[in-house]
Design a protein around this motif. Structure first.
Motif, PDB file in Angstrom:
ATOM      1  N   ARG A 292     -51.263 -21.843 -29.939  1.00  0.00           N
ATOM      2  CA  ARG A 292     -51.655 -23.234 -29.701  1.00  0.00           C
ATOM      3  C   ARG A 292     -52.345 -23.788 -30.950  1.00  0.00           C
ATOM      4  O   ARG A 292     -52.992 -23.059 -31.705  1.00  0.00           O
ATOM      5  N   ASN A 293     -52.233 -25.084 -31.147  1.00  0.00           N
ATOM      6  CA  ASN A 293     -52.818 -25.730 -32.326  1.00  0.00           C
ATOM      7  C   ASN A 293     -54.297 -26.024 -32.066  1.00  0.00           C
ATOM      8  O   ASN A 293     -54.641 -26.822 -31.194  1.00  0.00           O
ATOM      9  N   LEU A 294     -55.159 -25.378 -32.818  1.00  0.00           N
ATOM     10  CA  LEU A 294     -56.601 -25.539 -32.649  1.00  0.00           C
ATOM     11  C   LEU A 294     -57.117 -26.866 -33.196  1.00  0.00           C
ATOM     12  O   LEU A 294     -58.303 -27.164 -33.063  1.00  0.00           O
ATOM     13  N   LEU A 295     -56.235 -27.662 -33.798  1.00  0.00           N
ATOM     14  CA  LEU A 295     -56.641 -28.956 -34.350  1.00  0.00           C
ATOM     15  C   LEU A 295     -56.356 -30.098 -33.373  1.00  0.00           C
ATOM     16  O   LEU A 295     -56.778 -31.233 -33.615  1.00  0.00           O
ATOM     17  N   ARG A 312     -45.405 -20.595 -41.147  1.00  0.00           N
ATOM     18  CA  ARG A 312     -45.921 -19.680 -42.169  1.00  0.00           C
ATOM     19  C   ARG A 312     -47.305 -20.157 -42.613  1.00  0.00           C
ATOM     20  O   ARG A 312     -47.518 -21.328 -42.895  1.00  0.00           O
ATOM     21  N   PHE A 313     -48.214 -19.225 -42.683  1.00  0.00           N
ATOM     22  CA  PHE A 313     -49.598 -19.554 -42.984  1.00  0.00           C
ATOM     23  C   PHE A 313     -49.948 -19.055 -44.380  1.00  0.00           C
ATOM     24  O   PHE A 313     -49.509 -17.957 -44.777  1.00  0.00           O
ATOM     25  N   PRO A 314     -50.717 -19.812 -45.167  1.00  0.00           N
ATOM     26  CA  PRO A 314     -51.082 -19.353 -46.509  1.00  0.00           C
ATOM     27  C   PRO A 314     -51.762 -17.986 -46.471  1.00  0.00           C
ATOM     28  O   PRO A 314     -52.611 -17.738 -45.609  1.00  0.00           O
ATOM     29  N   ARG A 315     -51.383 -17.118 -47.397  1.00  0.00           N
ATOM     30  CA  ARG A 315     -51.918 -15.756 -47.421  1.00  0.00           C
ATOM     31  C   ARG A 315     -53.171 -15.671 -48.279  1.00  0.00           C
ATOM     32  O   ARG A 315     -53.294 -16.314 -49.318  1.00  0.00           O
ATOM     33  N   LEU A 316     -54.097 -14.859 -47.868  1.00  0.00           N
ATOM     34  CA  LEU A 316     -55.303 -14.609 -48.652  1.00  0.00           C
ATOM     35  C   LEU A 316     -54.997 -13.840 -49.927  1.00  0.00           C
ATOM     36  O   LEU A 316     -55.723 -13.949 -50.914  1.00  0.00           O
ATOM     37  N   SER A 317     -53.932 -13.054 -49.905  1.00  0.00           N
ATOM     38  CA  SER A 317     -53.616 -12.204 -51.056  1.00  0.00           C
ATOM     39  C   SER A 317     -53.454 -13.001 -52.334  1.00  0.00           C
ATOM     40  O   SER A 317     -53.767 -12.515 -53.423  1.00  0.00           O
ATOM     41  N   GLY A 318     -52.970 -14.233 -52.201  1.00  0.00           N
ATOM     42  CA  GLY A 318     -52.802 -15.064 -53.397  1.00  0.00           C
ATOM     43  C   GLY A 318     -54.124 -15.446 -54.035  1.00  0.00           C
ATOM     44  O   GLY A 318     -54.163 -15.867 -55.193  1.00  0.00           O
ATOM     45  N   ARG A 319     -55.207 -15.316 -53.301  1.00  0.00           N
ATOM     46  CA  ARG A 319     -56.538 -15.622 -53.832  1.00  0.00           C
ATOM     47  C   ARG A 319     -57.377 -14.360 -54.006  1.00  0.00           C
ATOM     48  O   ARG A 319     -58.605 -14.446 -54.140  1.00  0.00           O
ATOM     49  N   ALA A 320     -56.747 -13.208 -53.986  1.00  0.00           N
ATOM     50  CA  ALA A 320     -57.476 -11.942 -54.011  1.00  0.00           C
ATOM     51  C   ALA A 320     -58.426 -11.841 -55.195  1.00  0.00           C
ATOM     52  O   ALA A 320     -59.586 -11.423 -55.044  1.00  0.00           O
ATOM     53  N   ASP A 321     -57.963 -12.220 -56.384  1.00  0.00           N
ATOM     54  CA  ASP A 321     -58.800 -12.090 -57.577  1.00  0.00           C
ATOM     55  C   ASP A 321     -60.030 -12.995 -57.496  1.00  0.00           C
ATOM     56  O   ASP A 321     -61.148 -12.578 -57.816  1.00  0.00           O
ATOM     57  N   ASP A 340     -65.149 -22.735 -49.765  1.00  0.00           N
ATOM     58  CA  ASP A 340     -64.788 -24.152 -49.628  1.00  0.00           C
ATOM     59  C   ASP A 340     -63.393 -24.425 -50.170  1.00  0.00           C
ATOM     60  O   ASP A 340     -62.639 -25.233 -49.603  1.00  0.00           O
ATOM     61  N   GLU A 341     -63.036 -23.761 -51.266  1.00  0.00           N
ATOM     62  CA  GLU A 341     -61.710 -23.959 -51.838  1.00  0.00           C
ATOM     63  C   GLU A 341     -60.628 -23.497 -50.862  1.00  0.00           C
ATOM     64  O   GLU A 341     -59.602 -24.168 -50.687  1.00  0.00           O
ATOM     65  N   TRP A 342     -60.866 -22.363 -50.228  1.00  0.00           N
ATOM     66  CA  TRP A 342     -59.907 -21.865 -49.238  1.00  0.00           C
ATOM     67  C   TRP A 342     -59.815 -22.817 -48.050  1.00  0.00           C
ATOM     68  O   TRP A 342     -58.724 -23.158 -47.584  1.00  0.00           O
ATOM     69  N   LEU A 343     -60.955 -23.277 -47.541  1.00  0.00           N
ATOM     70  CA  LEU A 343     -60.961 -24.136 -46.365  1.00  0.00           C
ATOM     71  C   LEU A 343     -60.309 -25.489 -46.647  1.00  0.00           C
ATOM     72  O   LEU A 343     -59.674 -26.073 -45.765  1.00  0.00           O
ATOM     73  N   GLN A 349     -53.248 -28.097 -43.677  1.00  0.00           N
ATOM     74  CA  GLN A 349     -52.206 -27.562 -42.790  1.00  0.00           C
ATOM     75  C   GLN A 349     -52.091 -28.427 -41.533  1.00  0.00           C
ATOM     76  O   GLN A 349     -53.098 -28.891 -41.002  1.00  0.00           O
ATOM     77  N   PRO A 350     -50.885 -28.662 -41.049  1.00  0.00           N
ATOM     78  CA  PRO A 350     -50.716 -29.451 -39.818  1.00  0.00           C
ATOM     79  C   PRO A 350     -51.171 -28.693 -38.571  1.00  0.00           C
ATOM     80  O   PRO A 350     -51.416 -29.284 -37.523  1.00  0.00           O
ATOM     81  N   SER A 351     -51.266 -27.363 -38.684  1.00  0.00           N
ATOM     82  CA  SER A 351     -51.607 -26.548 -37.514  1.00  0.00           C
ATOM     83  C   SER A 351     -52.372 -25.304 -37.950  1.00  0.00           C
ATOM     84  O   SER A 351     -52.028 -24.678 -38.959  1.00  0.00           O
ATOM     85  N   VAL A 352     -53.395 -24.974 -37.210  1.00  0.00           N
ATOM     86  CA  VAL A 352     -54.088 -23.692 -37.357  1.00  0.00           C
ATOM     87  C   VAL A 352     -54.197 -23.108 -35.951  1.00  0.00           C
ATOM     88  O   VAL A 352     -54.702 -23.758 -35.039  1.00  0.00           O
ATOM     89  N   THR A 353     -53.703 -21.903 -35.771  1.00  0.00           N
ATOM     90  CA  THR A 353     -53.656 -21.284 -34.443  1.00  0.00           C
ATOM     91  C   THR A 353     -54.628 -20.107 -34.345  1.00  0.00           C
ATOM     92  O   THR A 353     -55.050 -19.560 -35.368  1.00  0.00           O
ATOM     93  N   PRO A 354     -54.976 -19.685 -33.136  1.00  0.00           N
ATOM     94  CA  PRO A 354     -55.777 -18.457 -32.995  1.00  0.00           C
ATOM     95  C   PRO A 354     -55.099 -17.264 -33.654  1.00  0.00           C
ATOM     96  O   PRO A 354     -55.763 -16.405 -34.229  1.00  0.00           O
TER      97      PRO A 354
END
Length: 540
Positions: A292-295, A312-321, A340-343, A349-354
């Motif tokens: 469900r869309n939490l927004l 598809r949700f953005p991956r944290l791995s791309g910001r690992a460094d 803050d940059e990640w958020l 994003q149009p949707s963030v789900t649990p």
């Protein structure tokens, strides 16, 4: 224990009172009645365990009294003290359940032997009654657990179909003609942290409240049960085609709001063949709830869409460094900037789900494991690799009281995880174990509560796997054994120094089940709590 002397002659009652060894037989109160009628009133009012009666009396005689006791107070043990050596009277005494028949004049030795037999017979019967009550309680406690087990296996596709269907039709009112059913799903993990915090010491109580409200309103239309293989899940099996599920769910939410000032979210499948389609219906409902869309506000019943694929949700791995550098730096401003940059990216994003947030937590655990192992370089190279899959709900979701995404709470969660990673990396460089010792102190301070590995992982923003492994390395025992040792040591102090009942001691050290407490105590100390208390008393 109470005894009742029944005789129309006062001097006989006085003699029996004088000659009987009341104290030796554990009798603390002795009552008197002058005939059978008065005796029946005394038995109704005072419930004596032992009745000593004459046979020839006015109004209601001994024969009538024995018959009345057999029919109205069968737990009483009666012995007859009579001046008549009459076979018919003796036979009636035996048929009515009397323990003994003593002739007047009364011999003290014979009287006390008969009294002891009556007392022992009552105690033996009382033990049997107590055992039956305990067995009945255990059966009644197991009934809902057994039903939950059968129905959990049904929706998980693990068999037991015939027994589950038999239970639904026999106890839940499912009609023989119900060939289809749909599944609704509620997850306690999708309630806000404020409400969950109120039930921190007894999360099961919250589950019971939800179940009671659901089953009260589902009557003969469906049933609700706990999924024993999925933490915090309440499954609603619904078979009524006449009333839409939404109408029942709205009433469930009204009841929940009245009780706890909250409304629930639920996933809902379509109607599928029952019982063969129960597993598929459950998966549909679960996907609907966790995707469900939490927004988006407004809708609380989320229907399954078979054709919909998770975005598809953005991956944290791309910001690992960047994340690792912020954690290594250990400065609040640097970590806040990374969060803050990640958020900001998430807000686009149009949707963030649990499910997205659960995956985000899993990926963070995976990154942290790479840093711990000294394989930081591999994290960036593996940006497109799949991270290990774990259960949804490993950490509290950053939700507000409406069950929607709270950006401030998610920011707080991310900062907490960055700071935990900072401490972890510092510990790795200094070969110190302050984090694990902090966790041990936390366990010692909260031993009375329901302390789970999941709760501690959430509190310290570390993965359960990391805490479990490091705790065993540092202390040589699992965290569960560590907690048990603390609780049992506290219980030993209470057993030695207080008159508290064992059930009270069990609850005061964090065990709500006295039997389970006794098992843990015996496993650790070699004796049960009561035996331990007696040993110590004997030594004292």
């Amino acid at each position: 224990m109470k005894a009742l002397i029944v005789d129309d002659e006062k001097h006989v009652r006085d003699a029996i009172r004088l000659l009987s060894d009341w104290e030796g037989n554990g009798i603390t109160e002795v009552l008197e009645a002058s005939d059978g009628e008065a005796a029946a009133e005394a038995i109704r009012e005072h419930a004596p365990q032992i009745v000593m009666t004459d046979m020839k009396m006015p109004r209601k005689d001994g024969v009538q009294l024995l018959t009345w006791i057999r029919d109205n107070a069968p737990e009483c043990k009666a012995l007859v003290i009579s001046g008549y050596d009459d076979f018919e009277l003796i036979r009636h005494t035996i048929r009515s359940g009397g323990v003994d028949y003593i002739l007047k004049p009364v011999e003290p030795e014979a009287l006390n032997e008969a009294l002891a037999r009556a007392v022992n017979a009552w105690r033996s019967d009382e033990e049997k009654r107590a055992a039956q009550i305990r067995q009945s309680i255990e059966v009644n406690e197991m009934k809902p657990h057994y039903a939950d087990k059968l129905l959990s296996e049904l929706v998980a596709g693990h068999g037991g179909t015939e027994r589950a269907v038999g239970l639904l039709r026999g106890q839940a009112g499912m009609p023989e003609t119900a060939g289809e059913a749909q599944v609704g799903l509620i997850s306690l993990e999708q309630l806000d942290a404020g409400l969950l915090g109120k039930f921190q010491r007894d999360r099961q109580l919250l589950a019971f409240m939800v179940l009671n409200i659901c089953n009260e309103l589902l009557k003969n239309k469906g049933t609700a049960f706990q999924h024993l293989n999925r933490y915090g899940e309440i499954v609603l099996l619904y078979w009524d085609r006449q009333m839409p599920f939404r109408a029942v769910f709205d009433r469930i939410n009204e009841g929940f709001e009245l009780a706890l000032r909250r409304r629930l979210h639920a996933g809902l499948s379509g109607f599928l063949p029952f019982p063969d389609g129960a597993g598929k219906a459950y998966k549909e409902a679960r996907a609907a709830l966790w995707r469900r869309n939490l927004l988006e506000s407004g809708e609380r019943l989320h229907a399954a869409d078979a054709g919909e694929q998770p975005a598809r949700f953005p991956r944290l791995s791309g910001r690992a460094d960047k994340l690792r550098l912020a954690a290594l730096g250990g400065k609040d401003e640097q970590m806040a900037a990374a969060a803050d940059e990640w958020l900001e990216e998430m807000k686009q994003q149009p949707s963030v789900t649990p499910e997205n947030i659960a995956e985000w937590n899993d990926e963070w655990d995976w990154l942290q494991k790479q840093w711990e192992d000294g394989n930081e370089g591999r994290a960036a190279e593996a940006a497109n690799d799949e991270t290990p899959e774990t259960e949804n709900g490993a950490y509290p979701l950053p939700l507000d009281s409406e069950g929607l995404l709270s950006w401030p709470l998610w920011r707080e969660m991310m900062l907490g995880r960055l700071k935990a990673a900072s401490r972890l990396l510092a510990a790795l460089h200094t070969k110190d174990n302050h984090i694990i010792h902090d966790i041990a102190r936390y366990v010692e301070a909260h031993y009375r509560e329901e302390v789970s590995l999941q709760d501690i992982a959430s509190h310290f923003f570390l993965s359960r796997e990391y805490i479990s492994r490091k705790f065993k390395q540092e202390f040589g025992v699992t965290m569960s054994d560590f907690l048990s040792r603390i609780r049992i040591d506290k219980a030993k102090v209470l057993l030695r120094n207080t008159p508290l009942r064992i059930s009270q001691i069990a609850e005061s050290v964090g065990y709500r089940d006295e039997n389970y407490f006794s098992k843990v105590f015996k496993k650790q100390e070699g004796v049960r709590p009561g035996e331990y208390r007696k040993q110590f008393s004997g030594e004292g």
